[in-house]
Write an enzyme that holds these catalytic residues in place. Sequence first.
Site, short mmCIF file in Angstrom:
data_model
loop_
_atom_site.label_atom_id
_atom_site.label_comp_id
_atom_site.label_asym_id
_atom_site.label_seq_id
_atom_site.Cartn_x
_atom_site.Cartn_y
_atom_site.Cartn_z
CG HIS A 66 -1.90 -5.88 9.80
ND1 HIS A 66 -1.27 -5.28 8.74
CD2 HIS A 66 -2.51 -4.89 10.48
CE1 HIS A 66 -1.49 -3.97 8.79
NE2 HIS A 66 -2.24 -3.71 9.83
NE ARG A 67 -7.25 -4.36 11.51
CZ ARG A 67 -6.75 -5.04 12.53
NH1 ARG A 67 -6.27 -6.26 12.35
NH2 ARG A 67 -6.69 -4.51 13.73
CE LYS A 71 -8.78 0.91 -1.46
NZ LYS A 71 -8.10 1.27 -2.72
CG ASP A 100 -8.17 3.67 14.07
OD1 ASP A 100 -7.37 2.73 14.18
OD2 ASP A 100 -8.43 4.47 14.99
CE LYS A 107 1.00 4.28 -4.20
NZ LYS A 107 0.34 5.13 -3.20
CB SER A 364 -10.15 4.29 -0.91
OG SER A 364 -9.67 4.89 -2.09
N1 GLU Z 1 -2.90 6.46 -3.97
C1 GLU Z 1 -3.48 7.02 -2.80
C2 GLU Z 1 -2.47 7.06 -1.66
O1 GLU Z 1 -1.28 7.06 -1.89
C3 GLU Z 1 -4.79 6.36 -2.42
C4 GLU Z 1 -4.75 4.91 -2.08
C5 GLU Z 1 -6.14 4.29 -1.94
O2 GLU Z 1 -7.13 5.01 -1.95
O3 GLU Z 1 -6.19 3.07 -1.82
O4 GLU Z 1 -2.81 7.17 -0.53
#
Ligand code: GLU
Length: 472
Positions: A66-67, A71, A100, A107, A364
């Site tokens: 949705h975004r 990540k 936000d 993952k 990040s």
């Molecule tokens: N692996 C980290 C987490 O579980 C960071 C994920 C990220 O920075 O994209 O939140």
Amino acid sequence: MTPRQTFSFSQSVNHMVARAFKVLDMDPGIAQSIQSCKAILQVKFPVNIRGKIEVFTGWRAVHSTHRLPAKGGIRYAPIVNQDEVEALAALMTYKCAIVDVPFGGSKGGLMIDPAKYDRDEMQLITRRFARELVRKGFLSPAANVPAPDMGTGEREMAWIADTYQQLHPEDINYAACVTGKPVHHGGIRGRTEATGRGVVYAMREFFRHQDDIKATGLKGSLGGKRIVIQGLGNVGYHAARLLDEEDDTKIIALIERDGALINEDGLPIEEIRQYLNKHKTIKGFPGANFTADGHTALELECDILIPAALESQITSDNAERIKTRLIIEAANGPITFEADEILRKRGITILPDAFVNAGGVTVSYFEWIRNLAHIRFGRMEKRYDELRGEHILSAIKTMTGKDTPEWIHKELARGANELDLVRSGLDDTMRLAYQELRSTLQDNDKIDDYRTAAYVIAVSKIARSYYDIGVY
Ligand code: GLU
């Protein structure tokens, strides 16, 4: 001992989120859509290791889009599996919504024991895995951006970025295809410590609210609290170090893979970390009692318990024996659904993972923006701010005829550098997210725990984007 668990990790997360759907009386179709993992890639690829072909298995799960980009980290461990990767991707979706950060959740995992391979071999394997992800559309600055997780760090992220760039030399934004890179390779200052620091910022904000502290059965400030922490990896180490050095807490027990160190007077975290780096074990560290049965140390009587290692550490097997008032979930999924029910009934307060450890992805996000902007934060304004500070100081001197004390002068005449800005953005993010959490908990009498409050916030935001855009 393997913990008894009726639900898988992803089922456990889903059951917890279902409590929020119930509170919100969410449309079942939207609820199902939010919970389902949108795509999952499994790859098997051969690598020639010391003259022998070895086949590796890896996954990348995209829980939500949705975004964009989606990540989340990439984990290297001997026991990664698809269910775990899907559960962790789901947690990323909720985590980003809570703080936000405008990303979907993803993952990755590679089944590997990194200790068995040397640097060159790890590079070969990582580059090969990255190539698979790029080719299948599961790695790019716009669609899917990995980061470090358990067993991976800056080194792996640099190899991934370089592999992507080789495959897409025309992409001017190549550096944004992965976060958690080394600073000289497009990374951002403060990313490595970010998750652990975010944990501490969350705790500091919690302890600013007397009513919330009282509700746990604790009193006073964070200073002086007796803490048990599990895990001295990237998250646990930075959280414990800050708590030890800046917050005047007492870390009375530290649990690692091979046992636990216990000392009622408090443990020196930095020294232990150095000992661990050198000896690859905490056993034998002088000035503390060692027990080989580390898991039982989770049950020590303490004010605050911080699981900062693996998932499923507090289960229905040991939840009844946990003797703390407050649990800070620095790891992802350290408490199973069944254990969560038991702990809630026992009146133990839990600050949930999807809020507590969101500092990593927050920074990040800053790194990704820095990569797209192609400029370091603070570069334009630092000297200007310093000059303004000097002007203010000389105006004060002209009006009063007096010099300002040395330390105020130093602070006012200093422009913020990138690390200052990252820490400030992280602190603000954790504070605001906690404030939203507590007001959601206070304003809704159907909610009586922070986890449900967190998921109510997350799924409301995600559902809004479904309603706004529609489902096609
Ligand atoms: N692996 C980290 C987490 O579980 C960071 C994920 C990220 O920075 O994209 O939140």
